[in-house]
Design an enzyme around this catalytic site. Structure first.
Site, short mmCIF file in Angstrom:
data_model
loop_
_atom_site.label_atom_id
_atom_site.label_comp_id
_atom_site.label_asym_id
_atom_site.label_seq_id
_atom_site.Cartn_x
_atom_site.Cartn_y
_atom_site.Cartn_z
CG HIS A 198 2.21 9.23 12.27
ND1 HIS A 198 1.43 10.34 12.47
CD2 HIS A 198 2.51 9.22 10.94
CE1 HIS A 198 1.26 10.98 11.32
NE2 HIS A 198 1.92 10.33 10.38
CG HIS A 210 -3.29 11.37 9.55
ND1 HIS A 210 -2.00 11.66 9.18
CD2 HIS A 210 -3.50 10.08 9.19
CE1 HIS A 210 -1.45 10.60 8.63
NE2 HIS A 210 -2.33 9.63 8.62
CE LYS A 265 3.38 13.15 9.45
NZ LYS A 265 4.55 12.97 8.58
NE ARG A 315 3.26 30.21 -5.34
CZ ARG A 315 4.55 29.87 -5.40
NH1 ARG A 315 5.48 30.79 -5.20
NH2 ARG A 315 4.89 28.63 -5.66
CE LYS A 340 7.68 6.88 2.93
NZ LYS A 340 6.20 6.85 2.98
CG ASP A 346 7.58 10.93 7.01
OD1 ASP A 346 7.01 12.04 7.06
OD2 ASP A 346 7.19 9.99 6.28
CE LYS A 367 -4.90 6.10 10.70
NZ LYS A 367 -5.74 6.04 9.49
#
Length: 491
Positions: free
Chosen positions: A243, A181, A151, A54, A343, A238, A185
């Site tokens: 995954h 992704h 995603k 933008r 995490k 997530d 791999k």
């Protein structure tokens, strides 16, 4: 510099359009991947890459942005000024507000006549249907066009179905590339060859020869600047839903009749639909939710999740999940499959561990414990496959010691190994759907995950605390111990 045969000059021109072209994903992953594909002659000769944003920039402002932001995410040994200059010449900036239909006329004017068109929607899913509608209104969708959906694709089954319905108004299923992704791999794609291209594993790749399977995707970083998106999403939506379940499918699928995309995806779908549904009692027993607190990390001290910017002080969002799954078929009968992601864990690591069954009896009295045979498939940070077994220690006795055979995929081949996004973008350009999720796969994954999330709501338990820089809550070790197993770093 290694090269491949360029696409013939008579091939149709290609317009690759990135919505969110100035965003984090584009800067960190997409543009570096396209630079590498350009550098190795893997893009059609008449390729134009349109970054949409933008900002009202002229050409000089756009090139300044590129020079400042992108080269830092290109491997230093792959970067050179000549290749970069020729790559930038392929790039075009178009000022487009994705919510404004009239702005798409500027995009239409930038397109090459008769081009193949790829639209990469690196935006929030809430913008998908509006973008597709505006593309259609500007007559920018034809039978050859393809759309890539980044995603997250929904937050539950109903929202995923709505996204699929909305996009499906404008693109047919074979034109839709739902990207994960991890499926790009090299080691993940090698897993199919390991299983189905060799005779030594397939006879043992089943119950009762396999004791358990572990799939771990661990991150050492916290949520950082993604807190606004992450809170309310959590590790289950997530990471597990996409995954880890995709990795599970490749581990557990039956041999496809061919490498035809639908044949491969049919077998993955069977796995997802064979996952044993979880009731609330199963959720309480077979899942662990965690949330990191303050602690040490590789880059120094780390704050807890509740202290991160844009995270509510009373957030109940999980940053860690460990769970036990079962597949209801003969091949995997009574084999527990453990999935774990989190995490602020002890290290960044993604791996698949196949733990083979224990010996029914050992004749080696000096062996300190039961032998452990494992196949360890490391996806990141390095890529290798290790077969762990027992061997005799040097000397006159029969004392055993664990050893491993190692296939280092990075040193076994001299050819350059493309990164995941580069490989998947080339697949999109060539129309290869094998490593992308089909609609029914996505919805089957949500159909299994939704009852777990609902079970957590009914249990109304806060995530268990774990210290940053560790391997998660102690309850995840107890989850394994109940099946006479342990996470690989604990054994």
């Amino acid at each position: 510099m290694a090269t491949t045969t360029p696409t013939p000059a008579h091939a149709a021109p290609l317009d690759l359009v990135i919505f969110g072209g100035l965003g984090d994903l584009s800067v960190r992953k997409l543009l570096p991947a396209l630079y590498m594909a350009h550098m190795h002659n893997n893009l059609p000769e008449l390729t134009r890459i349109h970054a949409l944003g933008r900002q009202t920039w002229d050409r000089a402002g756009f090139e300044s942005f590129l020079q400042e932001k992108v080269p830092g995410f290109i491997e230093p040994k792959a970067y050179n000024d000549t290749a970069w200059a020729s790559f930038v010449a392929r790039l075009n900036y178009v000022c487009v507000d994705a919510t404004q239909a009239q702005d798409f006329q500027a995009l239409a004017a930038a397109m090459q006549p008769g081009s193949d068109r790829v639209y990469y929607l690196a935006t929030a899913p809430t913008l998908f249907v509006g973008i597709c509608a505006n593309l259609s209104g500007a007559d920018l969708i034809d039978a050859k066009a393809r759309v890539v959906l980044e995603k997250p694709l929904g937050h539950d089954l109903a929202s995923a179905q709505k996204i699929n319905d909305d996009v499906g108004q404008f693109f047919q299923e074979h034109q839709i590339f739902r990207i994960d992704h991890y499926l790009g791999k090299e080691t993940v794609q090698n897993l199919m060859v390991l299983r189905f291209g060799n005779t030594i594993f397939e006879p043992l790749w089943r119950s009762p020869h396999i004791k358990s399977v572990q799939i771990t995707v661990a991150e050492s970083v916290g949520v950082g600047s993604r807190a606004g998106f992450y809170d309310g999403t959590g590790a289950m939506r997530d990471m597990i839903q996409n995954h880890l379940l995709q990795l599970l499918c490749i581990v557990a699928m039956e041999p496809p009749v061919s490498l035809d995309p639908d044949a491969v995806r049919d077998e993955k779908l069977k796995v997802l639909r064979s996952l044993r549904p979880m009731k609330v009692s199963d959720v309480a027993r077979d899942t662990v939710r965690g949330q990191y607190g303050a602690g040490a990390s590789k880059d120094g001290s780390a704050m807890g999740y509740l202290q991160e910017d844009n995270v509510p002080a009373d957030s109940g969002t999980e940053t860690f999940v460990a769970l036990k799954a079962h597949i209801n078929n003969w091949r995997w009968a009574n084999v527990p499959i453990f999935l774990r992601t989190g995490k602020r864990m002890a290290e960044r690591r993604s791996e698949i561990v196949i733990e083979f069954a224990d010996l029914p009896f050992t004749i080696f009295a000096d062996s300190p414990r039961q032998s452990v045979n494992r196949l360890m498939i490391r996806l990141q940070p390095e890529e290798h496959v290790q077969l762990h077994m027992m061997a005799k220690e040097p000397g006159s006795g029969m004392k055993l010691r664990p050893v491993h055979l190692n296939l280092d995929l990075e040193s076994a081949f001299t050819e350059r190994r493309a990164e995941a996004y580069e490989r998947l973008l080339i697949d999109v350009i060539k129309g290869r759907l094998t490593h992308f999720m089909r609609r029914d796969e996505l919805e089957a994954a949500w159909a299994w995950v939704d009852p777990i999330i609902e079970g957590w709501k009914q249990l109304n338990e806060k995530p268990k605390a774990y210290t940053a820089g560790t391997w998660g809550p102690a309850a995840s070790s107890a989850l394994m111990a109940r099946e006479d197993s342990s996470w690989v770093e604990e054994s």
